[in-house]
Design a protein around this motif. Structure first.
Motif, mmCIF file in Angstrom:
data_model
loop_
_atom_site.group_PDB
_atom_site.id
_atom_site.type_symbol
_atom_site.label_atom_id
_atom_site.label_comp_id
_atom_site.label_asym_id
_atom_site.label_seq_id
_atom_site.Cartn_x
_atom_site.Cartn_y
_atom_site.Cartn_z
ATOM 1 N N ASP A 3 42.037 83.749 42.490
ATOM 2 C CA ASP A 3 42.390 84.310 41.184
ATOM 3 C C ASP A 3 41.436 85.415 40.753
ATOM 4 O O ASP A 3 41.806 86.291 39.985
ATOM 5 N N VAL A 88 39.459 93.082 50.036
ATOM 6 C CA VAL A 88 40.578 94.001 50.292
ATOM 7 C C VAL A 88 41.888 93.219 50.323
ATOM 8 O O VAL A 88 42.907 93.669 49.773
ATOM 9 N N TYR A 90 42.466 90.521 48.712
ATOM 10 C CA TYR A 90 42.729 90.189 47.306
ATOM 11 C C TYR A 90 43.438 91.361 46.604
ATOM 12 O O TYR A 90 44.440 91.163 45.908
ATOM 13 N N LEU A 91 42.947 92.567 46.821
ATOM 14 C CA LEU A 91 43.562 93.749 46.196
ATOM 15 C C LEU A 91 44.998 93.942 46.693
ATOM 16 O O LEU A 91 45.907 94.226 45.914
ATOM 17 N N LYS A 92 45.176 93.797 47.992
ATOM 18 C CA LYS A 92 46.523 93.997 48.565
ATOM 19 C C LYS A 92 47.487 92.933 48.058
ATOM 20 O O LYS A 92 48.662 93.232 47.815
ATOM 21 N N ILE A 94 47.409 91.561 45.151
ATOM 22 C CA ILE A 94 47.797 91.947 43.786
ATOM 23 C C ILE A 94 48.933 92.970 43.845
ATOM 24 O O ILE A 94 49.921 92.877 43.118
ATOM 25 N N LEU A 95 48.775 93.943 44.741
ATOM 26 C CA LEU A 95 49.824 94.965 44.867
ATOM 27 C C LEU A 95 51.138 94.341 45.336
ATOM 28 O O LEU A 95 52.201 94.642 44.803
ATOM 29 N N PRO B 5 47.964 95.698 39.007
ATOM 30 C CA PRO B 5 48.325 96.396 40.254
ATOM 31 C C PRO B 5 47.787 97.835 40.293
ATOM 32 O O PRO B 5 47.365 98.311 41.346
ATOM 33 N N ALA B 8 44.150 97.679 41.154
ATOM 34 C CA ALA B 8 44.001 97.307 42.569
ATOM 35 C C ALA B 8 44.305 98.502 43.462
ATOM 36 O O ALA B 8 43.590 98.769 44.442
ATOM 37 N N LEU B 12 41.770 100.374 46.096
ATOM 38 C CA LEU B 12 42.097 100.566 47.517
ATOM 39 C C LEU B 12 42.007 102.033 47.913
ATOM 40 O O LEU B 12 41.564 102.370 49.006
#
Lengths: 101, 182
Positions: A3, A88, A90-92, A94-95, B5, B8, B12
């Motif tokens: 989270d 990374v 985690y970021l992906k 989210i997307l 998003p 994020a 990236l």
């Protein structure tokens, strides 16, 4: 998917430091001066963030001399490499979640 | 603390930009010594060709063997150095050498100036091509070598070897030092 983002990495300058170091082949190090340039940080600021990463076990720091000139090099530890990869992911996630919702 | 998003995506993008820059800088520093080595080979080969044209073949073979040995040693000495790196570096140079010899054989007869211009033009094309992935300094080096080689070939044929020693070899050495400083 966790989270929360890794609080150590989730700071703009530290994120850049980690990204710059992750781009190197495993076991390679980057000179402090070059890292300062790439991360766009001041010397003191960069030093403080590197100390934070080193304390967390994410970065390793090596100091030596080239002739009479002191040289500081920074690299990612195995733990740091893994933590960055998780960050990374985690970021992906989210997307991907945002795109599918 | 959770991210949107958009945040994020921005993070990236930052990671990609910084990572590309760092990887390019590493590549430049890694490649610099090879440029310097082959600049020295060109200086020796072309100078020898100009001063002792009858021994040009022998001088070039000696220079190339020296370059091959230095390249192999550099490959093995790089920070991530291993025997494998050295063997790969040796392989790249050996393949290039065989390709050049085969091309001369197919195109024969070629004049000494044509022989002397072919290798730098081939190297220039390779550097420029690599530069599309590895960064602008490769392209600058490749285009620079090509332009200088063509200028010397068409304008200074009488002293083309000496010209290539100074401009081609010297240019490669400077390009290597420039890359090393990245």
């Amino acid at each position: 998917m966790t989270d929360q983002p890794d609080a150590i990495i989730h700071q703009p300058i530290r994120l850049k430091i980690m990204a710059a170091l992750k781009a190197l082949p495993d076991g390679e190090q980057l000179e402090f001066v070059k890292l300062k340039d790439i991360a766009g940080a001041t010397e003191g600021n960069l030093g403080a963030h590197i100390t934070t990463l080193e304390s967390a076990g994410y970065a390793s720091v090596a100091k030596d001399f080239v002739g009479k000139r002191p040289r500081t090099r920074v690299g990612l530890t195995r733990q740091g490499r893994r933590a960055f990869e998780d960050y990374v992911t985690y970021l992906k996630d989210i997307l991907n979640t945002g795109a599918s919702s | 603390m959770s991210l949107t998003p958009n945040e994020a995506a921005a993070a990236l993008r930052d990671i990609e930009t910084v990572g590309r820059r760092s990887g390019q800088a590493f590549g430049y520093r890694y490649s610099g010594p090879y440029f310097v080595t082959w600049g020295l080979v060109w200086v020796a080969g072309y100078t020898g060709t100009d001063l002792l044209p009858h021994y040009a073949g022998t001088i070039w073979i000696a220079s190339l063997i020296g370059g091959l040995i230095a390249t192999t040693l550099l490959g093995a000495r790089q920070p991530k150095g291993s025997r494998k790196n050295g063997i790969q570096a040796f392989g790249v140079v050996a393949i290039a050498f065989l390709f050049i010899m085969a091309t001369y054989a197919v195109m024969w007869p070629v004049s000494p100036a044509q022989q002397a211009a072919f290798v730098p033009l081939l190297a220039a094309a390779a550097y420029s091509g690599v530069g599309l992935w590895a960064g602008a300094r490769w392209i600058v080096a490749g285009v620079g070598i090509a332009v200088l080689t063509l200028a010397g070939f068409f304008l200074l044929q009488q002293h083309f070897s000496l010209y290539m020693a100074v401009v081609g070899g010297g240019g490669l050495i400077l390009a290597g030092l420039w890359m090393r400083s990245a």
